[in-house]
Write a protein that holds these residues in place. Structure first.
Motif, PDB file in Angstrom:
ATOM      1  N   MET A  75      38.710 -36.149   6.559  1.00  0.00           N
ATOM      2  CA  MET A  75      38.339 -35.289   5.513  1.00  0.00           C
ATOM      3  C   MET A  75      38.438 -34.002   5.495  1.00  0.00           C
ATOM      4  O   MET A  75      37.526 -33.309   6.311  1.00  0.00           O
ATOM      5  CB  MET A  75      36.754 -35.774   4.898  1.00  0.00           C
ATOM      6  N   SER A  76      39.010 -33.137   4.635  1.00  0.00           N
ATOM      7  CA  SER A  76      39.197 -31.703   4.784  1.00  0.00           C
ATOM      8  C   SER A  76      38.119 -30.833   4.040  1.00  0.00           C
ATOM      9  O   SER A  76      37.954 -30.997   2.864  1.00  0.00           O
ATOM     10  CB  SER A  76      40.584 -31.352   4.553  1.00  0.00           C
ATOM     11  N   ILE A  77      37.290 -30.178   4.797  1.00  0.00           N
ATOM     12  CA  ILE A  77      36.328 -29.239   4.089  1.00  0.00           C
ATOM     13  C   ILE A  77      37.086 -28.209   3.209  1.00  0.00           C
ATOM     14  O   ILE A  77      36.732 -28.059   1.850  1.00  0.00           O
ATOM     15  CB  ILE A  77      35.453 -28.560   5.001  1.00  0.00           C
ATOM     16  N   GLU A  78      38.206 -27.742   3.608  1.00  0.00           N
ATOM     17  CA  GLU A  78      39.052 -26.717   3.017  1.00  0.00           C
ATOM     18  C   GLU A  78      39.392 -27.342   1.761  1.00  0.00           C
ATOM     19  O   GLU A  78      39.512 -26.761   0.701  1.00  0.00           O
ATOM     20  CB  GLU A  78      40.101 -26.283   3.598  1.00  0.00           C
ATOM     21  N   ASN A  79      40.176 -28.401   1.678  1.00  0.00           N
ATOM     22  CA  ASN A  79      40.631 -29.110   0.625  1.00  0.00           C
ATOM     23  C   ASN A  79      39.457 -29.123  -0.773  1.00  0.00           C
ATOM     24  O   ASN A  79      39.806 -29.134  -1.751  1.00  0.00           O
ATOM     25  CB  ASN A  79      40.887 -30.670   0.769  1.00  0.00           C
ATOM     26  N   THR A 120      30.543 -23.545   7.378  1.00  0.00           N
ATOM     27  CA  THR A 120      30.973 -24.762   8.245  1.00  0.00           C
ATOM     28  C   THR A 120      31.863 -24.396   9.266  1.00  0.00           C
ATOM     29  O   THR A 120      32.861 -25.048   9.609  1.00  0.00           O
ATOM     30  CB  THR A 120      32.055 -25.333   7.143  1.00  0.00           C
ATOM     31  N   ASP A 123      32.763 -33.282   9.935  1.00  0.00           N
ATOM     32  CA  ASP A 123      34.113 -33.477  10.584  1.00  0.00           C
ATOM     33  C   ASP A 123      34.278 -34.731  11.165  1.00  0.00           C
ATOM     34  O   ASP A 123      35.203 -34.942  12.082  1.00  0.00           O
ATOM     35  CB  ASP A 123      34.575 -32.274  11.077  1.00  0.00           C
ATOM     36  N   ASN A 132      34.329 -37.916   9.494  1.00  0.00           N
ATOM     37  CA  ASN A 132      34.687 -38.867   8.724  1.00  0.00           C
ATOM     38  C   ASN A 132      33.512 -39.768   8.027  1.00  0.00           C
ATOM     39  O   ASN A 132      33.536 -40.917   7.935  1.00  0.00           O
ATOM     40  CB  ASN A 132      35.547 -39.874   9.270  1.00  0.00           C
ATOM     41  N   GLU A 156      37.341 -37.183  -0.710  1.00  0.00           N
ATOM     42  CA  GLU A 156      38.634 -36.945  -0.983  1.00  0.00           C
ATOM     43  C   GLU A 156      39.114 -38.202  -1.747  1.00  0.00           C
ATOM     44  O   GLU A 156      40.118 -38.230  -2.329  1.00  0.00           O
ATOM     45  CB  GLU A 156      39.426 -36.585   0.147  1.00  0.00           C
TER      46      GLU A 156
END
Length: 478
Positions: A1-5, A35, A71, A73, A158
């Motif tokens: 799971m991307s924080i940036e996304n 983060t 980070d 999941n 996401e």
């Protein structure tokens, strides 16, 4: 799971909802992003939006859109937060009931919503602080526990479901910050909130019929214009063969409703004759016609002094009363020890009538209470003189845009008690745009003005004034 996304996702949503990010000197928000790797070790990692007047770092004030990521999941926590410095600009906003109402609908059993958004002294409940799902960020949550009025656990931000929850929280924040400036923005917000704001469609008439069959004595309560009397008559027509009707007023007495004597005007000499009230007539008919269902409708039941009007028959209103050895005299030579099973009462009560005394608890126990609230009348959608309406029966139209405008103001600013004052759907039915404008000018406008003069809905005065100024070119303030 991307924080940036997800960071990019919420910024894109903010633009859809009206946040104008192209103006360097008038930004809609300040973005915070803490983060880093050290912070993600359950040491206060978060990102989101804060008040546009705040600094890019350090302690801050007022409402924020705050997301606690990880980070690993594992589940994230999506929140409406308050800066650790408390309130500077948003305290009044925190007191608006509509803010709490909105976010209450965005949270489920895995979330939490405070009853008072201005409260920064009470921490989160154990269901959140001690949640086994959030052990990976438990220290972070404990750090901010008092300044998170509402939050929701999201398993996968996401996923479609996760993005739906995040979009709804961003939409709620957009409403809070008043970002939308056109219909397009408002439509995007409505679509983001719609999955959470849907209410179950129900057939009120069937519900009331079932309740009446079970409890036998019911009160339909609600604001004016919600169709209480019409509903009472409709249910009575369906469930009963014989209906009696009366309307209470301030001078209604025992002799009007139960039994009394009156002068006989047909005689030259002063003579009196007995008078059977509506209750006694209905009850006698029910006793004499035990195979028929008999309905007594009492309109505006709280307009009379009920203790004086009901007298000793108050005792009889027990829907499961067994035959007792106590007989109540209804009229000369007519006594009963219980109300027959084929006898039903439907009463109506206008909750907006503030001049009336509160109904006592003894009466409340004897009746079932069904609340009728203002609601949209469905019909074929069309345009009428550049106004969006729902066509209903005959030549009548329901002016849904006017209804929605008034409803939104009440939902956002009205207390639980003040919600009982919202004009019902009956106010928004007309045969033409001209008739609707007259209804607004001569019915809704004076009603809202009276509310404000009595000190009600004070926080909503500018919103109401803006609506009336744009709709009928009248100001609430001379």
């Amino acid at each position: 799971m991307s924080i940036e996304n997800i960071r990019e996702f919420i910024k894109a949503k903010a633009v859809q909802f009206g946040a104008k990010t192209d103006n360097e000197f008038n930004k809609p928000y300040v973005e915070r992003n803490n983060t880093g790797q050290e912070a993600l070790k359950d040491n206060g990692a978060y990102f989101g939006f804060i008040h546009p007047e705040e600094e890019v770092s350090g302690p801050f004030h007022d409402f924020s859109l705050t997301i606690f990521p990880n980070d690993q999941n594992k589940p994230w926590l999506i929140c409406l937060g308050i800066g650790s410095s408390g309130f500077k600009n948003d305290y009044e906003l925190a007191t608006y009931p509509g803010l709490r109402r909105l976010f209450t609908k965005l949270t489920d059993e895995r979330g939490f919503c405070k009853s008072d958004f201005s409260d920064i002294e009470t921490g989160l409940p154990k269901s959140i602080v001690g949640s086994s799902e959030l052990q990976h960020i438990k220290n972070t949550i404990k750090t901010y526990t008092k300044v998170l009025p509402t939050c929701q656990i999201v398993d996968d931000p996401e996923s479609e479901e996760g993005k739906q929850v995040i979009s709804a929280f961003v939409a709620g924040y957009a409403k809070l910050r008043d970002w939308p400036s056109n219909k397009g923005h408002r439509k995007e917000i409505s679509e983001a909130l719609e999955p959470f704001l849907k209410t179950e469609t129900k057939d009120e008439e069937i519900e009331i019929e079932n309740l009446l069959s079970e409890r036998r004595y019911i009160v339909l309560q609600g604001p004016p214009g919600t169709g209480k009397t019409r509903m009472a008559k409709s249910v009575a027509d369906k469930i009963g063969k014989k209906t009696f009707f009366t309307q209470f007023h301030a001078e209604t007495s025992f002799s009007d409703f139960i039994f009394g004597i009156r002068p006989d005007n047909a005689n030259e000499k002063l003579l009196y004759k007995e008078y059977l009230g509506h209750f006694t007539k209905a009850l006698k008919y029910a006793v004499e016609n035990s195979r028929e269902k008999v309905i007594l409708i009492i309109d505006e039941i709280n307009r009379a002094n009920l203790s004086n009007v009901l007298g000793p028959i108050f005792y009889l209103f027990e829907h499961k009363m067994n035959v007792s050895d106590v007989e109540i005299e209804i009229s000369p030579n007519f006594k009963v020890n219980k109300l027959p099973n084929n006898f039903f009462v439907i009463a109506t009560m206008n909750t907006a009538d503030r001049s009336l005394a509160v109904v006592d608890f003894a009466l409340r126990r004897r009746f079932a209470w069904y609340t009728m609230t203002p609601k949209i009348i469905d019909g074929s959608s069309k345009r009428l003189e550049n106004v969006s309406v729902n066509k209903i029966t005959g030549g009548e139209f329901f002016f849904k845009e006017d209804f929605a405008a008034i409803e939104e103001i009440f939902n956002w600013y009205a207390s639980s008690t003040e919600l009982n004052l919202q004009p019902g759907e009956g106010y928004f039915i007309a045969e033409s745009e001209i008739e609707m404008l007259n209804r607004i000018k001569y019915e809704i406008f004076p009603l809202i003005k009276e509310y404000l003069q009595e000190g009600l809905l004070r926080n909503a005065k500018e919103e109401f004034n803006n609506y009336f100024s744009s709709r009928i070119n009248l100001s609430l303030f001379e």
